[in-house]
Design a protein around this motif. Structure first.
Motif, PDB file in Angstrom:
ATOM      1  N   UNK A 144       0.819  -1.204   0.000  1.00 42.75           N
ATOM      2  CA  UNK A 144       0.000   0.000   0.000  1.00 42.75           C
ATOM      3  C   UNK A 144       0.857   1.261   0.000  1.00 42.75           C
ATOM      4  N   UNK A 145       1.991   1.229   0.655  1.00 39.68           N
ATOM      5  CA  UNK A 145       2.855   2.404   0.707  1.00 39.68           C
ATOM      6  C   UNK A 145       3.282   2.849  -0.685  1.00 39.68           C
ATOM      7  N   UNK A 146       3.703   1.905  -1.530  1.00 40.03           N
ATOM      8  CA  UNK A 146       4.151   2.282  -2.876  1.00 40.03           C
ATOM      9  C   UNK A 146       3.006   2.838  -3.707  1.00 40.03           C
ATOM     10  N   UNK A 147       1.803   2.308  -3.503  1.00 36.23           N
ATOM     11  CA  UNK A 147       0.634   2.823  -4.220  1.00 36.23           C
ATOM     12  C   UNK A 147       0.324   4.254  -3.774  1.00 36.23           C
ATOM     13  N   UNK A 148       0.366   4.498  -2.460  1.00 36.77           N
ATOM     14  CA  UNK A 148       0.085   5.841  -1.943  1.00 36.77           C
ATOM     15  C   UNK A 148       1.201   6.820  -2.301  1.00 36.77           C
ATOM     16  N   UNK A 155      -1.388  12.534  -8.288  1.00 40.82           N
ATOM     17  CA  UNK A 155      -2.714  12.052  -7.871  1.00 40.82           C
ATOM     18  C   UNK A 155      -3.572  11.503  -9.002  1.00 40.82           C
ATOM     19  N   UNK A 156      -3.588  12.173 -10.144  1.00 37.67           N
ATOM     20  CA  UNK A 156      -4.475  11.737 -11.231  1.00 37.67           C
ATOM     21  C   UNK A 156      -3.965  10.497 -11.948  1.00 37.67           C
ATOM     22  N   UNK A 157      -2.716  10.108 -11.708  1.00 38.65           N
ATOM     23  CA  UNK A 157      -2.156   8.944 -12.395  1.00 38.65           C
ATOM     24  C   UNK A 157      -2.654   7.631 -11.805  1.00 38.65           C
ATOM     25  N   UNK A 158      -3.180   7.674 -10.594  1.00 34.47           N
ATOM     26  CA  UNK A 158      -3.705   6.466  -9.946  1.00 34.47           C
ATOM     27  C   UNK A 158      -5.225   6.483 -10.056  1.00 34.47           C
ATOM     28  N   UNK A 159      -5.749   5.582 -10.862  1.00 33.35           N
ATOM     29  CA  UNK A 159      -7.195   5.519 -11.082  1.00 33.35           C
ATOM     30  C   UNK A 159      -7.794   4.466 -10.134  1.00 33.35           C
ATOM     31  N   UNK A 176      -7.224   8.448   2.843  1.00 25.55           N
ATOM     32  CA  UNK A 176      -5.826   8.102   2.556  1.00 25.55           C
ATOM     33  C   UNK A 176      -5.129   9.246   1.821  1.00 25.55           C
ATOM     34  N   UNK A 177      -5.856   9.870   0.898  1.00 27.90           N
ATOM     35  CA  UNK A 177      -5.278  10.991   0.151  1.00 27.90           C
ATOM     36  C   UNK A 177      -4.996  12.167   1.086  1.00 27.90           C
ATOM     37  N   UNK A 178      -5.946  12.468   1.945  1.00 27.98           N
ATOM     38  CA  UNK A 178      -5.785  13.583   2.877  1.00 27.98           C
ATOM     39  C   UNK A 178      -4.582  13.359   3.789  1.00 27.98           C
ATOM     40  N   UNK A 179      -4.368  12.102   4.202  1.00 29.45           N
ATOM     41  CA  UNK A 179      -3.240  11.764   5.070  1.00 29.45           C
ATOM     42  C   UNK A 179      -1.901  12.019   4.371  1.00 29.45           C
ATOM     43  N   UNK A 180      -1.937  11.957   3.034  1.00 32.02           N
ATOM     44  CA  UNK A 180      -0.726  12.215   2.238  1.00 32.02           C
ATOM     45  C   UNK A 180      -0.668  13.650   1.717  1.00 32.02           C
ATOM     46  N   UNK A 181      -1.598  14.498   2.140  1.00 34.18           N
ATOM     47  CA  UNK A 181      -1.583  15.882   1.702  1.00 34.18           C
ATOM     48  C   UNK A 181      -2.181  16.109   0.334  1.00 34.18           C
TER      49      UNK A 181
END
Length: 329
Positions: A144-148, A155-159, A176-181
């Motif tokens: 999951x870390x590599x995906x995040x 951001x838009x590259x991960x569908x 999850x997105x918010x946690x990564x800014x």
């Protein structure tokens, strides 16, 4: 963004009840005295459909009631197409609807549904089921870390895919997105009407990652077609080689949803208690307990107003999250 309303697809399956006896020999009360109709406001084969047919099976195979029970599927718009139809059956305790709290509340908020769950009669919360974050087996993302990391960089590259617009899957991804800014509105999320559509996107490579219930994903994970990166349950899911989000320090980002049953508005207290008593018998049968185990569901019995309280609390939570996504009312 508005989800595309799908034409209602009605698929009814009627299962005949057996003579009263067996595990519920005391089921001789006046209710139910005629056929029950159970609405699953999602596609055949999906989570709501599975739960509805599990209830029907317990009623019949475990001899809870000597009546017929029919499952009707009306998918689309996060369950709100079926909800609108269901709301018309005011005062009828023989009309029941399965749902789960966050998915349907998300559909109500994002689709600006004219019908709200607070208008219906809460019968009972029944269970919670874990969801998994998955990628296609050929994906370069091994954890999951590599995906995040990839989502944080572009951001838009991960569908993402997994469920309806404003559903628990999208809300978990937003957390999850918010946690990564990453701003919620930057998430590339493709809503679907059901698990089958999401699965096609994943297996075709059209989606980078997906989030859905373990019950819907397990067969493809076990077949080696999908790789599970994490699950949102408190404990690891037996048979899946995937850490929990809590283990990864992401437990607070998971959105837990409570599955249950509603009845139409206008029921008397006595009628509400009759339906609650019926479901209480169902949940104690070996038939239902096997369904819990088979689908990795955990029982969370919340009858009547306890269920209503959960729905009211989660309505506030869902509205706030979807507001950040630009989907709130």
């Amino acid at each position: 963004m508005r989800t595309k309303l799908l034409a209602a697809v009605v698929a009814a399956v009627t299962l005949s009840g057996c003579a009263v006896g067996g595990e519920s020999a005391d089921a001789g009360a006046a209710y139910p005295s005629k056929a029950l109709s159970i609405l699953a406001p999602g596609s055949p084969g999906g989570g709501w459909d599975t739960r509805a047919r599990g209830l029907v099976n317990a009623l019949s195979a475990c001899k809870v009631a000597d009546v017929d029970a029919t499952v009707t599927n009306v998918p689309g718009a996060g369950g709100t197409i079926g909800l609108a139809q269901f709301a018309k059956h005011k005062g009828d305790p023989y009309q029941l609807m399965v749902m789960d709290s966050v998915t349907m509340l998300g559909g109500i908020v994002s689709n600006k549904s004219p019908v709200d769950l607070s208008e219906l009669t809460p019968v009972a919360g029944l269970s919670r089921g874990p969801s998994a974050i998955v990628v296609p087996a050929k994906s370069p993302y091994k954890d999951l870390k590599s995906l995040l990391d990839a989502m944080e960089a572009k951001p838009r590259s991960v569908k993402w895919t997994g469920g309806s617009l404003g559903g628990p899957g999208q809300m978990t991804v937003a957390g999850l997105a918010k946690q990564r800014g990453v701003a919620a509105k930057e998430i590339n999320f493709v809503p679907t009407a059901g698990g089958g559509e999401s699965m096609n996107l994943l297996l075709s490579g059209a989606a980078t990652a997906g989030i859905d219930t373990v019950a819907e994903l397990r067969s493809q994970i076990e077949a080696g077609e999908l790789r599970a990166l994490s699950v949102d349950s408190e404990q690891r899911v037996p048979g899946l080689d995937a850490p929990t989000m809590k283990e990864l320090g992401l437990g607070e980002e998971a959105v837990s949803t409570l599955a249950g049953v509603l009845a139409p508005a206008g029921l008397s207290k006595e009628q509400q208690q009759d339906v609650i008593a019926l479901l209480d018998k169902v949940r104690k049968t070996s038939c239902w307990k096997k369904d819990l185990e088979r689908n990795n569901w955990t029982e969370d019995w919340k009858p009547g107003e306890e269920f209503g309280k959960v729905l009211a609390e989660q309505r506030t939570q869902v509205t706030a999250i979807l507001g950040e996504l630009g989907l709130g009312k």
